[in-house]
Scaffold this motif. Structure first.
Motif, PDB file in Angstrom:
ATOM      1  N   VAL A 218       0.821  -1.212   0.000  1.00  0.00           N
ATOM      2  CA  VAL A 218       0.000   0.000   0.000  1.00  0.00           C
ATOM      3  C   VAL A 218       0.858   1.269   0.000  1.00  0.00           C
ATOM      4  CG1 VAL A 218      -1.678   1.351   1.324  1.00  0.00           C
ATOM      5  CG2 VAL A 218      -2.024  -1.109   0.994  1.00  0.00           C
ATOM      6  N   PRO A 219       1.850   1.421   0.902  1.00  0.00           N
ATOM      7  CA  PRO A 219       2.642   2.659   0.855  1.00  0.00           C
ATOM      8  C   PRO A 219       3.376   2.866  -0.468  1.00  0.00           C
ATOM      9  CG  PRO A 219       3.551   1.103   2.468  1.00  0.00           C
ATOM     10  CD  PRO A 219       2.220   0.595   2.075  1.00  0.00           C
ATOM     11  N   LEU A 220       3.893   1.790  -1.070  1.00  0.00           N
ATOM     12  CA  LEU A 220       4.605   1.963  -2.339  1.00  0.00           C
ATOM     13  C   LEU A 220       3.637   2.264  -3.488  1.00  0.00           C
ATOM     14  CD1 LEU A 220       7.476  -0.696  -2.263  1.00  0.00           C
ATOM     15  CD2 LEU A 220       7.527   1.730  -1.659  1.00  0.00           C
ATOM     16  N   CYS A 221       2.433   1.687  -3.449  1.00  0.00           N
ATOM     17  CA  CYS A 221       1.424   2.020  -4.456  1.00  0.00           C
ATOM     18  C   CYS A 221       1.055   3.502  -4.366  1.00  0.00           C
ATOM     19  CB  CYS A 221       0.181   1.158  -4.287  1.00  0.00           C
ATOM     20  SG  CYS A 221       0.342  -0.519  -4.940  1.00  0.00           S
ATOM     21  N   PHE A 222       0.928   4.026  -3.147  1.00  0.00           N
ATOM     22  CA  PHE A 222       0.631   5.445  -2.972  1.00  0.00           C
ATOM     23  C   PHE A 222       1.785   6.311  -3.458  1.00  0.00           C
ATOM     24  CE2 PHE A 222      -2.631   4.948   0.747  1.00  0.00           C
ATOM     25  CZ  PHE A 222      -3.527   4.374  -0.144  1.00  0.00           C
ATOM     26  N   SER A 223       3.011   5.887  -3.165  1.00  0.00           N
ATOM     27  CA  SER A 223       4.177   6.648  -3.622  1.00  0.00           C
ATOM     28  C   SER A 223       4.236   6.700  -5.142  1.00  0.00           C
ATOM     29  CB  SER A 223       5.465   6.018  -3.076  1.00  0.00           C
ATOM     30  OG  SER A 223       5.567   6.197  -1.687  1.00  0.00           O
ATOM     31  N   LEU A 224       3.932   5.578  -5.784  1.00  0.00           N
ATOM     32  CA  LEU A 224       3.924   5.541  -7.242  1.00  0.00           C
ATOM     33  C   LEU A 224       2.769   6.364  -7.809  1.00  0.00           C
ATOM     34  CD1 LEU A 224       4.772   1.766  -7.771  1.00  0.00           C
ATOM     35  CD2 LEU A 224       6.224   3.702  -8.380  1.00  0.00           C
ATOM     36  N   ILE A 235      -5.975  13.430  -5.347  1.00  0.00           N
ATOM     37  CA  ILE A 235      -6.994  12.723  -6.135  1.00  0.00           C
ATOM     38  C   ILE A 235      -6.451  11.387  -6.623  1.00  0.00           C
ATOM     39  CG2 ILE A 235      -8.375  12.826  -8.247  1.00  0.00           C
ATOM     40  CD1 ILE A 235      -8.584  15.830  -7.851  1.00  0.00           C
ATOM     41  N   ALA A 236      -5.177  11.357  -7.033  1.00  0.00           N
ATOM     42  CA  ALA A 236      -4.572  10.102  -7.489  1.00  0.00           C
ATOM     43  C   ALA A 236      -4.563   9.070  -6.363  1.00  0.00           C
ATOM     44  CB  ALA A 236      -3.150  10.361  -7.990  1.00  0.00           C
ATOM     45  N   ILE A 237      -4.198   9.504  -5.150  1.00  0.00           N
ATOM     46  CA  ILE A 237      -4.192   8.591  -4.006  1.00  0.00           C
ATOM     47  C   ILE A 237      -5.603   8.118  -3.692  1.00  0.00           C
ATOM     48  CG2 ILE A 237      -3.767   8.424  -1.515  1.00  0.00           C
ATOM     49  CD1 ILE A 237      -1.466  10.352  -1.905  1.00  0.00           C
ATOM     50  N   ALA A 238      -6.580   9.036  -3.755  1.00  0.00           N
ATOM     51  CA  ALA A 238      -7.969   8.665  -3.474  1.00  0.00           C
ATOM     52  C   ALA A 238      -8.446   7.574  -4.422  1.00  0.00           C
ATOM     53  CB  ALA A 238      -8.867   9.896  -3.579  1.00  0.00           C
ATOM     54  N   MET A 239      -8.081   7.681  -5.684  1.00  0.00           N
ATOM     55  CA  MET A 239      -8.494   6.673  -6.664  1.00  0.00           C
ATOM     56  C   MET A 239      -7.857   5.316  -6.369  1.00  0.00           C
ATOM     57  SD  MET A 239      -8.479   8.809 -10.233  1.00  0.00           S
ATOM     58  CE  MET A 239      -9.786   9.979 -10.610  1.00  0.00           C
ATOM     59  N   VAL A 240      -6.550   5.326  -6.134  1.00  0.00           N
ATOM     60  CA  VAL A 240      -5.853   4.070  -5.840  1.00  0.00           C
ATOM     61  C   VAL A 240      -6.364   3.474  -4.532  1.00  0.00           C
ATOM     62  CG1 VAL A 240      -3.602   3.049  -5.310  1.00  0.00           C
ATOM     63  CG2 VAL A 240      -3.800   4.723  -7.154  1.00  0.00           C
ATOM     64  N   SER A 241      -6.592   4.333  -3.539  1.00  0.00           N
ATOM     65  CA  SER A 241      -7.081   3.874  -2.239  1.00  0.00           C
ATOM     66  C   SER A 241      -8.462   3.247  -2.353  1.00  0.00           C
ATOM     67  CB  SER A 241      -7.117   5.048  -1.257  1.00  0.00           C
ATOM     68  OG  SER A 241      -7.656   4.654  -0.020  1.00  0.00           O
ATOM     69  N   THR A 242      -9.333   3.865  -3.134  1.00  0.00           N
ATOM     70  CA  THR A 242     -10.702   3.347  -3.288  1.00  0.00           C
ATOM     71  C   THR A 242     -10.699   1.958  -3.907  1.00  0.00           C
ATOM     72  OG1 THR A 242     -11.587   5.594  -3.527  1.00  0.00           O
ATOM     73  CG2 THR A 242     -12.951   3.780  -4.335  1.00  0.00           C
ATOM     74  N   ILE A 243      -9.937   1.795  -4.978  1.00  0.00           N
ATOM     75  CA  ILE A 243      -9.857   0.478  -5.628  1.00  0.00           C
ATOM     76  C   ILE A 243      -9.251  -0.539  -4.678  1.00  0.00           C
ATOM     77  CG2 ILE A 243      -8.866  -0.810  -7.571  1.00  0.00           C
ATOM     78  CD1 ILE A 243      -8.821   1.878  -9.115  1.00  0.00           C
ATOM     79  N   SER A 244      -8.205  -0.138  -3.955  1.00  0.00           N
ATOM     80  CA  SER A 244      -7.518  -1.057  -3.043  1.00  0.00           C
ATOM     81  C   SER A 244      -8.432  -1.537  -1.926  1.00  0.00           C
ATOM     82  CB  SER A 244      -6.285  -0.370  -2.439  1.00  0.00           C
ATOM     83  OG  SER A 244      -5.367   0.022  -3.441  1.00  0.00           O
ATOM     84  N   PHE A 245      -9.204  -0.614  -1.337  1.00  0.00           N
ATOM     85  CA  PHE A 245     -10.040  -0.971  -0.195  1.00  0.00           C
ATOM     86  C   PHE A 245     -11.154  -1.942  -0.560  1.00  0.00           C
ATOM     87  CE2 PHE A 245      -8.061   2.297   2.419  1.00  0.00           C
ATOM     88  CZ  PHE A 245      -8.136   1.708   3.679  1.00  0.00           C
TER      89      PHE A 245
END
Length: 295
Positions: A218-224, A235-245
């Motif tokens: 998760v932290p590396l996905c957010f960094s990327l 917004i990019a983190i929100a999108m990745v976070s939503t799909i991940s959760f």
């Protein structure tokens, strides 16, 4: 009526909690850019330690026989105190005119963010497996003595916390892509070990490996995701976070459904393949995640 009110409050709590989660990760990534190196893994490691602290505080509240009202009031006051004490240390958000988004506009994630979200989805599905089913596996499959049943979960959480503190240095030395690929292999190997040799100590070792594997995803996905040139960091983190959760939500009931049909070992076998998918997805998408020089 009480159950309905509690459900509404838990829903609001979860929604606001995730908003704070995204905001804090955005702050951390702004700091990461200033530092010029990975720090997000260590901050997520503190989150893991906070989980242990929360469990300890809850235990103390039970020991002193405090009601949930007093328990939640004390924790709320501590939270408010921390936020207001350190609010001046927040990093000012700098608006990038090249990728600014005005107003509340629905935007689809681009292919890179969608792929990062799927990597996070697989990682968090494995996290959900460990959070909800590691104890059941120790009890039903391993048939461990009652006092050893929690050890699998403790091993997982402990290694995940340690792994997150180590993730930044590993990513700096070997690259984020390599660490993500290794993470998927660790999850797969740990779960296969736990399935092939369902004994107390081998399963503990297996769950340790899974904890190390899920630590950095998760932290590396957010960094990327912060490298996105089409959308602001938040917004990019929100999108990745939503799909991940969605993986965290879908994983536990899916495991239960498969366990009812074929057994818990089959469920964990499926999760091992989901873990392996992390490595496969990262390998197939590495060119879009980062410039070649950063691989």
């Amino acid at each position: 009526m009480d159950a309905f009110f509690l459900s509404v409050m838990v829903f609001i709590f979860g929604m606001i909690g995730n908003m704070m989660n995204i905001s804090l990760n955005t702050q951390a990534l702004n700091l990461e850019k200033d530092y010029g190196r990975n720090i997000l893994g260590s901050l997520h490691g503190l989150w893991s330690l906070a989980g242990f602290a929360g469990a300890g505080i809850g235990g103390l509240m039970v020991y002193f026989k405090l009601s949930p009202f007093h328990h939640y009031s004390i924790v709320s006051l501590i939270g408010v105190f921390v936020i207001f004490t350190f609010r001046n240390g927040f990093v000012p958000e700098v608006q990038d005119k090249s990728n600014s988004v005005k107003g509340m506009v629905w935007r689809k994630p681009d292919k890179t963010l969608l792929r990062l979200g799927m990597v996070g989805f697989c990682g968090m599905m494995c996290e959900g497996c460990m959070f909800d089913w590691s104890g059941v596996y120790m009890n039903k499959v391993v048939m461990a003595p009652a006092y050893l049943v929690p050890t699998g979960y403790i091993a997982y959480m402990g290694s995940m916390a340690i792994g997150r503190f180590a993730a930044d240095k590993l990513a700096h030395r070997f690259g984020m892509i390599s660490v993500l690929q290794g993470s998927g292999i660790l999850i797969f190997s740990g779960l296969v070990l736990s399935i092939a040799y369902p004994f107390v100590y081998t399963v503990i070792i297996g769950f340790l490996m899974v904890g190390l594997g899920t630590a950095a995803i998760v932290p590396l996905c957010f960094s990327l995701a912060a490298n996105s040139t089409s959308l602001p960091t938040g917004i990019a983190i929100a999108m990745v976070s939503t799909i991940s959760f969605f993986g965290f939500l879908l994983g536990p009931p899916l495991i239960g459904f498969i366990a009812e049909l074929t057994g818990l070992k089959a469920s964990f076998a499926l999760m091992s393949l989901v873990g392996l998918m992390v490595s496969i997805l990262v390998y197939l998408s590495k060119k879009s995640f980062m410039p070649k020089a950063a691989l």
